[in-house]
Write a protein that holds these residues in place. Sequence first.
Motif, PDB file in Angstrom:
ATOM      1  N   PHE A 247      51.038  70.672  39.575  1.00 39.15           N
ATOM      2  CA  PHE A 247      51.884  69.693  40.265  1.00 39.15           C
ATOM      3  C   PHE A 247      53.349  70.098  40.149  1.00 39.15           C
ATOM      4  O   PHE A 247      53.808  70.496  39.083  1.00 39.15           O
ATOM      5  N   GLU A 248      54.067  69.991  41.255  1.00 44.25           N
ATOM      6  CA  GLU A 248      55.513  70.219  41.302  1.00 44.25           C
ATOM      7  C   GLU A 248      56.179  68.933  41.776  1.00 44.25           C
ATOM      8  O   GLU A 248      55.702  68.290  42.702  1.00 44.25           O
ATOM      9  N   PHE A 249      57.283  68.565  41.156  1.00 44.23           N
ATOM     10  CA  PHE A 249      57.990  67.339  41.541  1.00 44.23           C
ATOM     11  C   PHE A 249      58.753  67.561  42.844  1.00 44.23           C
ATOM     12  O   PHE A 249      59.135  68.680  43.175  1.00 44.23           O
ATOM     13  N   ALA A 250      58.992  66.460  43.568  1.00 45.77           N
ATOM     14  CA  ALA A 250      59.785  66.520  44.789  1.00 45.77           C
ATOM     15  C   ALA A 250      61.092  65.751  44.645  1.00 45.77           C
ATOM     16  O   ALA A 250      62.018  65.966  45.403  1.00 45.77           O
ATOM     17  N   VAL A 251      61.178  64.845  43.668  1.00 43.95           N
ATOM     18  CA  VAL A 251      62.385  64.033  43.469  1.00 43.95           C
ATOM     19  C   VAL A 251      62.860  64.216  42.033  1.00 43.95           C
ATOM     20  O   VAL A 251      62.085  64.090  41.085  1.00 43.95           O
ATOM     21  N   GLY A 252      64.153  64.525  41.889  1.00 41.39           N
ATOM     22  CA  GLY A 252      64.758  64.682  40.568  1.00 41.39           C
ATOM     23  C   GLY A 252      65.901  63.707  40.388  1.00 41.39           C
ATOM     24  O   GLY A 252      66.669  63.466  41.311  1.00 41.39           O
ATOM     25  N   PHE A 253      65.990  63.151  39.198  1.00 44.17           N
ATOM     26  CA  PHE A 253      67.041  62.188  38.861  1.00 44.17           C
ATOM     27  C   PHE A 253      67.980  62.796  37.821  1.00 44.17           C
ATOM     28  O   PHE A 253      67.566  63.617  37.010  1.00 44.17           O
ATOM     29  N   THR A 254      69.240  62.383  37.840  1.00 41.18           N
ATOM     30  CA  THR A 254      70.232  62.812  36.868  1.00 41.18           C
ATOM     31  C   THR A 254      70.444  61.711  35.848  1.00 41.18           C
ATOM     32  O   THR A 254      70.555  60.536  36.217  1.00 41.18           O
TER      33      THR A 254
ATOM     34  N   ARG B  53      50.347  61.204  47.285  1.00 39.06           N
ATOM     35  CA  ARG B  53      51.328  61.490  46.246  1.00 39.06           C
ATOM     36  C   ARG B  53      52.578  62.080  46.894  1.00 39.06           C
ATOM     37  O   ARG B  53      52.509  62.727  47.919  1.00 39.06           O
ATOM     38  N   GLY B  54      53.711  61.892  46.228  1.00 45.50           N
ATOM     39  CA  GLY B  54      54.982  62.403  46.721  1.00 45.50           C
ATOM     40  C   GLY B  54      55.373  63.710  46.072  1.00 45.50           C
ATOM     41  O   GLY B  54      56.554  64.020  45.969  1.00 45.50           O
ATOM     42  N   HIS B  55      54.390  64.475  45.591  1.00 45.03           N
ATOM     43  CA  HIS B  55      54.673  65.791  45.033  1.00 45.03           C
ATOM     44  C   HIS B  55      53.698  66.788  45.659  1.00 45.03           C
ATOM     45  O   HIS B  55      52.863  66.417  46.470  1.00 45.03           O
ATOM     46  N   PHE B  56      53.812  68.025  45.289  1.00 50.93           N
ATOM     47  CA  PHE B  56      52.968  69.062  45.868  1.00 50.93           C
ATOM     48  C   PHE B  56      52.457  69.958  44.746  1.00 50.93           C
ATOM     49  O   PHE B  56      52.850  69.795  43.583  1.00 50.93           O
ATOM     50  N   THR B  57      51.571  70.881  45.076  1.00 55.57           N
ATOM     51  CA  THR B  57      51.070  71.808  44.068  1.00 55.57           C
ATOM     52  C   THR B  57      51.544  73.220  44.388  1.00 55.57           C
ATOM     53  O   THR B  57      51.752  73.579  45.547  1.00 55.57           O
ATOM     54  N   ARG B  58      51.717  73.990  43.323  1.00 56.90           N
ATOM     55  CA  ARG B  58      52.067  75.402  43.420  1.00 56.90           C
ATOM     56  C   ARG B  58      51.300  76.115  42.320  1.00 56.90           C
ATOM     57  O   ARG B  58      51.397  75.719  41.152  1.00 56.90           O
TER      58      ARG B  58
END
Length: 123
Positions: free
Chosen positions: A72-79, A63-68
């Motif tokens: 799950f926490e996202f790693a890529v954000g779109f506008t 997966r391209g995200h991580f945990t905190r």
Amino acid sequence: MQLQSLIEEIHYFRIPVSELEDSVRWYTECLGFKLRRMTEELAVVELNAGPLLILVKADSDSRGHFTRNGEFEFAVGFTSPNIQRLRESLIESGVEVDDMKEEDGHFFFHFFDPSGNKLQAHW
């Protein structure tokens, strides 16, 4: 004294996907990316502005995200200037989409691609 960076910009992000063709279809049809190039191993997709996104055929549990704190926490954000319409469009397409949130006039929501990567859209 601050060091002058020798790096100019972020050129691309790599995201692991389990099914490359399905992911290319999803990123182009649901999010409006344009396919720039595709091989058996990866696909390069792009928007009108910003870094490229490289979809990399990976192991099914990647997966391209991580945990905190176990979340799950996202790693890529779109506008998106039309964030409500984007959210509605994703829901209509059957995408797993979280509730819209607002913090100090900043609207955002999270959603998942077909490989289970957590992403964010904001405005």
